[in-house]
Scaffold this active site. Structure first.
Site: not given
Ligand code: BG6
Length: 482
Positions: A185, A223, A54, A242, A331, A247, A189, A155
């Protein structure tokens, strides 16, 4: 050492149009992946890339925005300044407002300049899903939805089954399913694809790959990062939507699927779909949620969103009846490591005990598939300790480290997936029915969790304690040290 320089399979050149070309996803993932493919010779000077945004951004400014995300190519010695200049020459900047339609003509002009009208045009919607409808209608109205057009989306494609169906229905009004590439994704891998090679290119594992021989499966995607600058998005989603909806369930599918008769898009996706449909509806006792202690402070408000989740899944089919799949992700955990651990059943009869062999601590055989980092495979066995004086056993390991075995760097997932869009190969992309089947597992689980509060856990731990495994007489196996 095997020289596994990423092979440059010849493809006919394509046009990539990144809508949202100056956004985070484009700068962090898409353009750097295209740059690496360019460096490896797979993207040639005949390719064209349009970064549509944009904002009116000059190519010079764009180069400045992009460069920090491509720095590893320079520091590793793979890229030179000449490469960078040549790569930038492939890029055209287009100012495009998908809502108002301004810039549509410029985009159409760009695409219509091509010499070969049969070359694929790949439209990557790196924008919010709420704009997908406007974007796809604009492409149609500009006459760009040709049989060679492909649409790439990622996503979050909705926050539940109903919203996902609505977004996908909007896409389906304009693009055929065979033209839609939904990225997860994880499927790009290297080690995730290797899981299919391990299972279906070797006989030794497949004969053991069932409830006669496997005790249980654990999948950990840990993570160390927190939610950082994505707090708003993350708080509306949480770890279940998420990470698990996409995944982790995809990993479960690859471990549990039947061998397809051919490695092609529909057969692979048919088999994954069967797994999703065989997963038994979860009960509250099958789910444990956690939140890291600093989360609400970082967010600046109270929240019941989970930053950690563990689940026990049952797959109701002949192969897997009685074999639990324990999955967890979170996380701010102790370390960044993703692993699939297949624990085999104990041997049916122990001949060594009777010899006073001293194998008090003889763990079962385990196959550990390390997805990241330090990608590799470990097969844990029991061996005899060298030396006379009886039959002493000890746990040993066959260790295949991909890093040590292959000289080349492992390409990022996006590199593989972007080239597959040019190739027209949908095997590693999610089909619509798979996405819906995953939501059919997640939606009822979210309902069960509604109103509940996740257990707090300290950052740097492996999440809150749970008894998902303990009640089955098992325990979590933490990722091994790199
Ligand atoms: C994304 C999630 O899909 O995957 C992120 O939205 C997560 O929250 C990321 O951090 C993990 O990906 P990777 O490739 O770093 O394991």
């Amino acid at each position: 050492m095997t020289d596994a320089k990423t092979p440059s399979v010849n493809l006919s050149p394509s046009d990539y149009v990144i809508i949202g070309g100056t956004g985070d996803l484009a700068l962090r993932k898409i353009l750097p992946a295209l740059f690496w493919r360019y460096l490896d010779g797979q993207i040639t000077a005949d390719y064209r890339i349009a970064a549509a945004s944009r904002r009116d951004v000059s190519l010079e400014d764009y180069a400045g925005m992009l460069r920090p995300f491509c720095e590893d190519a320079f520091s590793s010695g793979a890229a030179s300044e000449d490469n960078w200049t040549d790569f930038l020459a492939l890029i055209s900047m287009i100012t495009l407002d998908v809502q108002g339609g301004a810039g549509g003509d410029q985009l159409a002009g760009f695409l219509n300049q091509r010499a070969d009208s049969a070359r694929p045009s790949i439209f990557y919607l790196a924008i919010a899903p709420s704009l997908f409808g406007d974007a796809t209608r604009l492409l149609r109205d500009c006459g760009l939805v040709t049989p060679q057009a492909r649409l790439v989306v990622e996503k979050p494609l909705g926050h539940d089954g109903a919203s996902s169906r609505a977004i996908n229905a909007e896409l389906a009004e304009i693009f055929d399913e065979s033209q839609i590439y939904r990225i997860d994704h994880y499927l790009g891998k290297e080690t995730v694809q290797n899981l299919m090679a391990l299972r279906f290119a070797n006989v030794i594992f497949e004969t053991q790959w069932n409830n006669n021989h496997i005790d249980h499966v654990q999948i950990t995607v840990a993570e160390t990062v927190g939610v950082d600058n994505r707090a708003e998005y993350y708080n509306a989603y949480g770890a279940i939507r998420d990470m698990v909806q996409n995944h982790l369930l995809q990993l479960v599918c690859l471990v549990a699927m039947e061998p397809p008769s051919h490695f092609n898009a529909d057969q692979v996706r048919d088999e994954k779909l069967r797994v999703l449909r065989a997963i038994r509806p979860l009960s509250a006792a099958d789910i444990s949620r956690g939140q890291y202690q600093e989360y609400t402070q970082e967010l600046g408000s109270q929240s019941d969103t989970e930053t950690y989740v563990a689940m026990k899944l049952a797959i109701d089919n002949w192969r897997w009846a009685g074999v639990p799949f324990y999955i967890r992700t979170g996380k701010k955990l102790a370390r960044r490591a993703s692993e699939i651990v297949i624990t085999f059943k104990q041997r049916p009869h122990d001949i060594f005990q009777r010899n006073g062999g001293g194998d008090i601590d003889s763990p079962p055989n385990r196959l550990i598939i390390r997805l990241q980092p330090s990608e590799g495979l470990r097969l844990q066995l029991i061996s005899k300790e060298p030396g006379p004086g009886g039959m002493r056993l000890f746990p040993s390991e066959l260790n295949l480290s991909f890093g040590d075995t292959f000289e080349a760097r492992l390409p990022d997932a996006y590199e593989r997936l972007l080239m597959d869009t040019a190739r027209g190969n949908q095997t590693l992309f999610m089909r619509r029915d798979e996405v819906f089947a995953a939501w059919d597992i997640i939606d009822p689980a979210m309902k069960l969790m509604a109103g509940g509060t996740p257990a707090l856990y300290r950052s740097g731990t492996m999440g809150p304690p749970d008894d998902l495994l303990a009640t089955d007489g098992r325990s979590w196996i933490d990722p091994y040290d790199d």
